[in-house]
Design a protein around this motif. Sequence first.
Motif, mmCIF file in Angstrom:
data_model
loop_
_atom_site.group_PDB
_atom_site.id
_atom_site.type_symbol
_atom_site.label_atom_id
_atom_site.label_comp_id
_atom_site.label_asym_id
_atom_site.label_seq_id
_atom_site.Cartn_x
_atom_site.Cartn_y
_atom_site.Cartn_z
ATOM 1 N N GLY A 1 0.584 5.920 -5.297
ATOM 2 C CA GLY A 1 -0.315 6.973 -5.718
ATOM 3 C C GLY A 1 0.347 7.910 -6.692
ATOM 4 N N LEU A 2 -0.274 9.044 -6.870
ATOM 5 C CA LEU A 2 0.204 10.079 -7.772
ATOM 6 C C LEU A 2 0.836 11.199 -6.962
ATOM 7 N N THR B 1 1.918 -2.034 -6.193
ATOM 8 C CA THR B 1 1.196 -0.782 -6.038
ATOM 9 C C THR B 1 1.777 0.237 -7.007
ATOM 10 N N VAL C 1 3.016 3.617 -8.532
ATOM 11 C CA VAL C 1 3.578 4.916 -8.184
ATOM 12 C C VAL C 1 3.722 5.716 -9.465
ATOM 13 N N LEU D 1 6.608 9.675 -0.991
ATOM 14 C CA LEU D 1 5.626 8.647 -0.686
ATOM 15 C C LEU D 1 6.278 7.624 0.227
ATOM 16 N N SER E 1 0.841 -1.180 0.000
ATOM 17 C CA SER E 1 0.000 0.000 0.000
ATOM 18 C C SER E 1 0.884 1.241 0.000
#
Length: 126
Positions: free
Chosen positions: A10-11, A120, A122, A18, A7
């Motif tokens: 993301g952006l 995940t 990135v 991150l 987890s």
Amino acid sequence: DVQLQASGGGLVQAGGSLRLSCAASGFTFDDYVMGWFRQAPGKEREGVSCISSNDGSTYYADSVKGRFTISRDNAKNTVYLQMNRLKPEDTAVYYCAAGRLHTIEVVTTGNGMDYWGKGTQVTVSS
């Protein structure tokens, strides 16, 4: 069964940060080397970072040295990847993996790792 749940993807804009987490279950976490690997479309999988089971030894790809930090909390069966000063070139799917070996081949390619998570995404925008 074995589970590796990643987890934290993301952006993020270039220069941002991150933190990825990977929660492990179904095996003796303390006995395994943990690693992060990434793969961008059209490119080979590459090793990002690995950490030994309990002595703190680490490996980092040259491209992330000084920017990324790997750590683990054996009490929580979790490995982390703190990513700072992110670049568009870091855009990839990041995979968490566990294994018993810590050779150059394993840490640079992931070949020989025993267990893999689903990854995940990135994405780093310029």
